[in-house]
Write a protein that holds these residues in place. Sequence first.
Motif, PDB file in Angstrom:
ATOM      1  N   LEU A   5       0.833  -1.199   0.000  1.00  0.00           N
ATOM      2  CA  LEU A   5       0.000   0.000   0.000  1.00  0.00           C
ATOM      3  C   LEU A   5       0.871   1.253   0.000  1.00  0.00           C
ATOM      4  N   ALA A   6       1.916   1.201   0.810  1.00  0.00           N
ATOM      5  CA  ALA A   6       2.827   2.345   0.882  1.00  0.00           C
ATOM      6  C   ALA A   6       3.445   2.624  -0.485  1.00  0.00           C
ATOM      7  N   ASP A   7       3.849   1.565  -1.168  1.00  0.00           N
ATOM      8  CA  ASP A   7       4.454   1.739  -2.494  1.00  0.00           C
ATOM      9  C   ASP A   7       3.458   2.275  -3.508  1.00  0.00           C
ATOM     10  N   ALA A   8       2.190   1.992  -3.291  1.00  0.00           N
ATOM     11  CA  ALA A   8       1.181   2.500  -4.213  1.00  0.00           C
ATOM     12  C   ALA A   8       0.833   3.947  -3.914  1.00  0.00           C
ATOM     13  N   LEU A   9       0.829   4.301  -2.634  1.00  0.00           N
ATOM     14  CA  LEU A   9       0.333   5.614  -2.231  1.00  0.00           C
ATOM     15  C   LEU A   9       1.446   6.624  -1.978  1.00  0.00           C
ATOM     16  N   GLY A  10       2.672   6.240  -2.273  1.00  0.00           N
ATOM     17  CA  GLY A  10       3.775   7.182  -2.099  1.00  0.00           C
ATOM     18  C   GLY A  10       4.060   7.507  -0.645  1.00  0.00           C
ATOM     19  N   LEU A  11       3.881   6.515   0.225  1.00  0.00           N
ATOM     20  CA  LEU A  11       4.133   6.727   1.652  1.00  0.00           C
ATOM     21  C   LEU A  11       5.122   5.680   2.151  1.00  0.00           C
ATOM     22  N   THR A  12       5.394   5.693   3.448  1.00  0.00           N
ATOM     23  CA  THR A  12       6.179   4.615   4.045  1.00  0.00           C
ATOM     24  C   THR A  12       5.220   3.658   4.735  1.00  0.00           C
ATOM     25  N   SER A  13       5.662   2.435   4.893  1.00  0.00           N
ATOM     26  CA  SER A  13       4.785   1.442   5.516  1.00  0.00           C
ATOM     27  C   SER A  13       4.478   1.839   6.957  1.00  0.00           C
ATOM     28  N   VAL A  14       5.409   2.467   7.609  1.00  0.00           N
ATOM     29  CA  VAL A  14       5.176   2.924   8.983  1.00  0.00           C
ATOM     30  C   VAL A  14       4.009   3.897   9.033  1.00  0.00           C
ATOM     31  N   HIS A  15       4.013   4.832   8.095  1.00  0.00           N
ATOM     32  CA  HIS A  15       2.958   5.827   8.127  1.00  0.00           C
ATOM     33  C   HIS A  15       1.626   5.258   7.669  1.00  0.00           C
ATOM     34  N   VAL A  16       1.667   4.319   6.752  1.00  0.00           N
ATOM     35  CA  VAL A  16       0.442   3.623   6.361  1.00  0.00           C
ATOM     36  C   VAL A  16      -0.162   2.952   7.581  1.00  0.00           C
ATOM     37  N   ASN A  17       0.700   2.303   8.337  1.00  0.00           N
ATOM     38  CA  ASN A  17       0.225   1.614   9.534  1.00  0.00           C
ATOM     39  C   ASN A  17      -0.442   2.577  10.517  1.00  0.00           C
ATOM     40  N   ARG A  18       0.221   3.664  10.805  1.00  0.00           N
ATOM     41  CA  ARG A  18      -0.342   4.631  11.753  1.00  0.00           C
ATOM     42  C   ARG A  18      -1.671   5.180  11.252  1.00  0.00           C
ATOM     43  N   THR A  19      -1.722   5.506   9.988  1.00  0.00           N
ATOM     44  CA  THR A  19      -2.936   6.091   9.426  1.00  0.00           C
ATOM     45  C   THR A  19      -4.085   5.096   9.463  1.00  0.00           C
ATOM     46  N   LEU A  20      -3.770   3.848   9.115  1.00  0.00           N
ATOM     47  CA  LEU A  20      -4.774   2.798   9.136  1.00  0.00           C
ATOM     48  C   LEU A  20      -5.354   2.644  10.532  1.00  0.00           C
ATOM     49  N   GLN A  21      -4.476   2.680  11.522  1.00  0.00           N
ATOM     50  CA  GLN A  21      -4.959   2.527  12.895  1.00  0.00           C
ATOM     51  C   GLN A  21      -5.849   3.681  13.312  1.00  0.00           C
ATOM     52  N   LEU A  22      -5.456   4.869  12.892  1.00  0.00           N
ATOM     53  CA  LEU A  22      -6.286   6.039  13.188  1.00  0.00           C
ATOM     54  C   LEU A  22      -7.683   5.856  12.607  1.00  0.00           C
ATOM     55  N   MET A  23      -7.739   5.407  11.372  1.00  0.00           N
ATOM     56  CA  MET A  23      -9.025   5.226  10.709  1.00  0.00           C
ATOM     57  C   MET A  23      -9.843   4.148  11.402  1.00  0.00           C
ATOM     58  N   ARG A  24      -9.172   3.139  11.889  1.00  0.00           N
ATOM     59  CA  ARG A  24      -9.898   2.075  12.585  1.00  0.00           C
ATOM     60  C   ARG A  24     -10.446   2.592  13.907  1.00  0.00           C
ATOM     61  N   ARG A  25      -9.598   3.339  14.616  1.00  0.00           N
ATOM     62  CA  ARG A  25     -10.041   3.895  15.893  1.00  0.00           C
ATOM     63  C   ARG A  25     -11.247   4.810  15.693  1.00  0.00           C
ATOM     64  N   GLU A  26     -11.246   5.512  14.575  1.00  0.00           N
ATOM     65  CA  GLU A  26     -12.361   6.417  14.289  1.00  0.00           C
ATOM     66  C   GLU A  26     -13.592   5.678  13.768  1.00  0.00           C
TER      67      GLU A  26
END
Lengths: 244, 244
Positions: free
Chosen positions: B188-209
């Motif tokens: 996902l990170a490679d597709a969205l131009g991010l790092t896997s670490v940040h993908v992970n954090r963002t995903l968790q935020l979205m889940r928490r929300e």
Amino acid sequence: VNQNRAYASSGNSAFKRLAALAPLSDQDLAALARSADAPTRFAAHREILREGAPAMAPSIILSGWACRVRQFSDGRRQILSFLLPGELIGMCHQHEPLAATSLVALTHVDLCRAPSAGNEDEGSGLAEAYAVSGALEEFYLFRQIARLGRLSAYERMLDWMFEMRDRLALAGLVADDSFPMPITQEGLADALGLTSVHVNRTLQLMRREGLVELRGGMARLIDPQRLMSLIDYRPAHITAARGG
Amino acid sequence: VNQNRAYASSGNSAFKRLAALAPLSDQDLAALARSADAPTRFAAHREILREGAPAMAPSIILSGWACRVRQFSDGRRQILSFLLPGELIGMCHQHEPLAATSLVALTHVDLCRAPSAGNEDEGSGLAEAYAVSGALEEFYLFRQIARLGRLSAYERMLDWMFEMRDRLALAGLVADDSFPMPITQEGLADALGLTSVHVNRTLQLMRREGLVELRGGMARLIDPQRLMSLIDYRPAHITAARGG
DNA sequence: CGCGTTCTTGACTGCTTTCAAAGATGGTGG
DNA sequence: CCACCATCTTTGAAAGCAGTCAAGAACGCG
């Protein structure tokens, strides 16, 4: 400015590009010339086509720069791709009744209908040029994606300038690594996913380093060989399919 | 896993997608079925086509996910586009003798040749489906550019999930806003131009929300209506041209 | 010559990356 | 059935690239 001369030669570089993509017969060139006789003109900043409007007839950019744009509801703007002299609009996907993106003129733009190319299977020069042009367009989209996804601001700008150089070279618009770049820093920012402030700073850095020269809407790459290695730039190697 | 059943139905959703793009005749469906009888299989992570290699025959993804990739010399990677069941490879730009990008299988992938569609002008169902598919592919590329250029990490992920939902829905692979998402966070990170670490954090935020659910390779969008307004998501409105 | 657009600059903020390491997961073979 | 290993996910702290806001300078056009 001497617009008269500009319009007199309008289409010249466009023909040059198409002829560079595939060998064109006299018939092809005559059809192009006929089409270019009745150009449609757009002033700078004018909208050529609005997203959601009925799609446009297949057209050729005779002169000037245009771009595809995505406008977000909160004001953000992204330039999706550039349309340079000799490049085509709406060739391949005419089956979509509605335009998927807006088209905007960045400079004065002359447009004409793309003469139909007869049967694609018959190896007509025009059909082949259109096909190669379509392949190049897709290639440029891929490059834009990689640029936005994985390059730093610095790299994005260099990479983009190289692409513009190569694309304009097809139309004979590059002399001595110097080429027209009729776009504001804000426009560049919208294309490269940056802010105009950061584009400005990066541009100045590159100038201080002696990598590029920018004056009066013209850009010049100082040491292309060295720069290309800096950014892993890969030129397009797409050409007309040989034989059959 | 019960691979047998998976393979027995391989191509099912692919056919569903093509039939959704344009009405297919029994003849068209028969040609597809014949083609799908001799699938080419690729294991996950296997390279389907390497950049610079001779181009591939026009093909259909029968099942599985693949992607176009640009690999930089310093190790950076950008996923340019995804190829989902029923989507096509190398239809429109067959005039380029060399592949412009690499193709990689993200999961097990079944591929088959795309049956030739006869004359495009005759309104054959297959030809029309191919044309619409090509238009959609271009549309997805534009969207990917806008995503990378102007959206935040948070917005990119939502926008991307919506696109995947809509694309998979064409193949009948979405049930109750829940769909397969067989990709690692690094992918996902490679597709969205991010790092896997940040993908992970963002995903968790979205889940928490409470915006999304992710479990076992499946994704679920909780309140699509609300989310779509959050990110200015515009579905594709590309369909087969009516009449003529 | 005057005005609007474009370019330039500075200070500050913040999203995203980097680096590193621990925890979870899933498939494999004993 | 469990131990084991590789892969994937999660977490923390610190650094950096790029964005934001604001204002002044330069440029180009009429």
